[in-house]
Design a protein around this motif. Structure first.
Motif, PDB file in Angstrom:
ATOM      1  N   ALA A 143       0.821  -1.220   0.000  1.00  0.00           N
ATOM      2  CA  ALA A 143       0.000   0.000   0.000  1.00  0.00           C
ATOM      3  C   ALA A 143       0.850   1.263   0.000  1.00  0.00           C
ATOM      4  N   GLY A 144       2.178   1.116   0.076  1.00  0.00           N
ATOM      5  CA  GLY A 144       3.074   2.268  -0.033  1.00  0.00           C
ATOM      6  C   GLY A 144       3.471   2.917   1.278  1.00  0.00           C
ATOM      7  N   ILE A 145       3.178   2.288   2.420  1.00  0.00           N
ATOM      8  CA  ILE A 145       3.586   2.858   3.722  1.00  0.00           C
ATOM      9  C   ILE A 145       5.099   2.701   3.854  1.00  0.00           C
ATOM     10  N   PRO A 146       5.832   3.805   3.967  1.00  0.00           N
ATOM     11  CA  PRO A 146       7.297   3.732   3.832  1.00  0.00           C
ATOM     12  C   PRO A 146       8.051   3.083   4.991  1.00  0.00           C
ATOM     13  N   HIS A 147       7.470   3.106   6.212  1.00  0.00           N
ATOM     14  CA  HIS A 147       8.196   2.578   7.367  1.00  0.00           C
ATOM     15  C   HIS A 147       7.310   1.623   8.164  1.00  0.00           C
ATOM     16  N   PHE A 148       7.940   0.589   8.722  1.00  0.00           N
ATOM     17  CA  PHE A 148       7.221  -0.403   9.518  1.00  0.00           C
ATOM     18  C   PHE A 148       8.104  -0.851  10.678  1.00  0.00           C
ATOM     19  N   TRP A 149       7.506  -0.959  11.874  1.00  0.00           N
ATOM     20  CA  TRP A 149       8.196  -1.516  13.039  1.00  0.00           C
ATOM     21  C   TRP A 149       7.457  -2.758  13.516  1.00  0.00           C
ATOM     22  N   LEU A 150       8.216  -3.796  13.858  1.00  0.00           N
ATOM     23  CA  LEU A 150       7.673  -4.990  14.495  1.00  0.00           C
ATOM     24  C   LEU A 150       8.268  -5.060  15.895  1.00  0.00           C
ATOM     25  N   VAL A 151       7.419  -5.090  16.896  1.00  0.00           N
ATOM     26  CA  VAL A 151       7.864  -5.012  18.287  1.00  0.00           C
ATOM     27  C   VAL A 151       7.548  -6.324  18.998  1.00  0.00           C
ATOM     28  N   GLU A 152       8.570  -6.893  19.649  1.00  0.00           N
ATOM     29  CA  GLU A 152       8.404  -8.164  20.353  1.00  0.00           C
ATOM     30  C   GLU A 152       8.882  -8.057  21.795  1.00  0.00           C
TER      31      GLU A 152
END
Length: 202
Positions: A143-152
Motif C-alpha cells: 500500500a506504499g507505507i514507507p516505514h514499519f516496526w515490528l515489536v516483540e
C-alpha cells in the motif's frame, strides 16, 4: 440445575455472526455491520477479532506512543489502534501509526488512508503473530507505507525489541534496517529517540 438455561444464555446461543458475502466483506461493511467487537480488523475480506491482550502489549504501545509524540514535528500526528484503509478488502488496525496531521479531519473520525501513513507499528501478540510478521507488513508495503516496526517481548527482562523496516522504492517491499533492544534512535521518518528500558516505569 446443570441443565437450566437463563434467558441470557438462550439469547447468546441465538446470536449469529453475519454470513460473509461470496466476494468477502469490504471496508464499508467494517464500519456498518452492527455489534462488531471493538478493534475488529478486515484482512482479505475476512473479519478478524482481537483476543484479550497481555500486559506487555498495552504498556509497549504506551511507551512507544509517548516516545513518538515527544519528538514528533507539528506536521505529523501519532494515533493508536485506528483502522487504516489499504484497499477495498483490507482495513487493518495497526497498534500505532504516524500520519500526516492534515489527515486528521475530525474527532469523530474512524479511519485513515494508507497514503497518509508514514509509519505503521505492530506489537506482536501470541494470537496475531502470523499476521503481524507476514500478512500485515506485506500489505502495508504494497500500500506504499514507507516505514514499519515490528515489536516483540524479548530477553529475560521482557523488554521490547524493535525491528525497524524501510520500504525500498524499487522493490516495493520492506528491508530490515536495524533491531533495537534498549534504545531506538532514528532520523526517519523523523528524529526519534526512545528509551525502551523505560518500560519498567509503566
Amino acid at each position: 440445575m446443570g441443565g437450566t438455561m437463563t434467558a441470557e444464555s438462550v439469547e447468546h446461543r441465538r446470536r449469529h455472526w453475519p454470513v460473509p458475502p461470496v466476494d468477502g466483506y469490504t471496508v464499508d461493511d467494517l464500519f456498518t455491520l452492527p455489534d462488531l467487537p471493538p478493534h475488529t480488523e478486515l484482512i482479505d475480506g475476512s473479519l478478524v477479532f482481537v483476543s484479550p491482550q497481555r500486559d506487555f502489549h498495552t504498556i509497549a504501545i504506551d511507551l512507544l506512543v509517548n516516545g513518538l509524540r515527544r519528538t514528533s514535528p507539528p506536521y505529523l500526528k501519532i494515533r493508536r489502534e485506528m483502522t487504516v484503509v489499504l484497499d477495498r478488502h483490507n482495513g487493518p488496525e495497526p497498534d500505532i501509526c504516524v500520519l500526516r496531521a492534515d489527515a486528521v479531519k475530525s474527532r469523530r473520525q474512524t479511519r485513515f488512508e494508507a497514503a497518509d501513513v508514514l509509519l505503521a507499528v505492530e506489537v506482536v501478540s501470541p494470537d496475531s503473530e502470523a499476521r503481524d510478521r507476514g500478512t500485515k507488513p506485506h500489505k502495508y508495503a504494497a500500500a506504499g507505507i514507507p516505514h514499519f516496526w515490528l515489536v516483540e517481548m524479548a530477553g529475560e527482562t521482557d523488554h521490547p525489541a524493535v525491528q525497524v523496516y524501510e520500504r525500498g522504492q524499487a522493490t516495493g517491499t520492506y528491508s530490515l534496517t536495524g533491531i533495537h533492544h534498549e534504545h531506538v534512535k532514528l532520523t526517519a521518518p523523523y528524529d526519534i529517540d526512545i528509551d525502551l528500558t523505560a518500560i519498567d516505569e509503566f
